[in-house]
Write an enzyme that holds these catalytic residues in place. Sequence first.
Site: not given
Ligand code: ADP
Length: 217
Positions: A88, A127, A160, A171
């Site tokens: 990410r 959702r 959530r 986000r």
């Molecule tokens: P979405 O893809 O719907 O934004 P996720 O479930 O993938 O949600 O992620 C939720 C949260 O978890 C993110 O907003 C972040 O805070 C954290 N997160 C998830 N994956 C990572 C990552 N690879 N690096 C940093 N934070 C992460």
Amino acid sequence: MKQRIVLLGPPASGKGTQADRLAAKFGIPHVSTGVLLRSECARGTILGQAADSWTRQGLLVPDELAIRIITTWMSEHGTRFIFDGFPRSVAQAEHLDLALSGLAAPLDLLIVLDLTDEEIRRRTSSRLSCLNCGATFSAPLDTLAEGWNCPRCGAALIRRDDDRPEAVEKRLEVYRELTAPVIGYYEQTSPHLLHRVNAGEGSDAVFTAISTLVFLK
Ligand code: ADP
């Protein structure tokens, strides 16, 4: 068939849903850093407590934490995976490349799910998510409500915290600043692996497009 797949895309673009369907069809393990982090939070572990303050606000957890989760997962489960939500940031992508080249197991498919901001806002506002298995449902469409049991695993469904409108805006901002550059990174380093799919199509159409890439490309 592809064995090491990364799904990239903004919040609510369907990464989790599509990764689940791919995992069921092709037998490749699905790993979502978001689901792993939410499960740590729900269990109140030290890692979960550390992550909670960031995730709740829609911010990324520190790279080292996300990297630790993924490297631990790979050491326990091996190098066949569908990653959803990782990498990410460019630092995470660089780290992953390094780790995988050390294991002689490079990525073989990168899929970007494209979705408009308008559709992201619409999807997140309606959702429900399962804290246990990570499944997501559209509240009015699937005639489910918060607190009801997940149709898949039976755990409670929640809205959530980071699907609140303020956190969604954050986000989106974080996605544009930190995660969209990951696509640029792969355009430079592995353009032949990168494919874009319109995630605004129905779930079945998106799944057909992605399955073809996994199976044939
Ligand atoms: P979405 O893809 O719907 O934004 P996720 O479930 O993938 O949600 O992620 C939720 C949260 O978890 C993110 O907003 C972040 O805070 C954290 N997160 C998830 N994956 C990572 C990552 N690879 N690096 C940093 N934070 C992460």
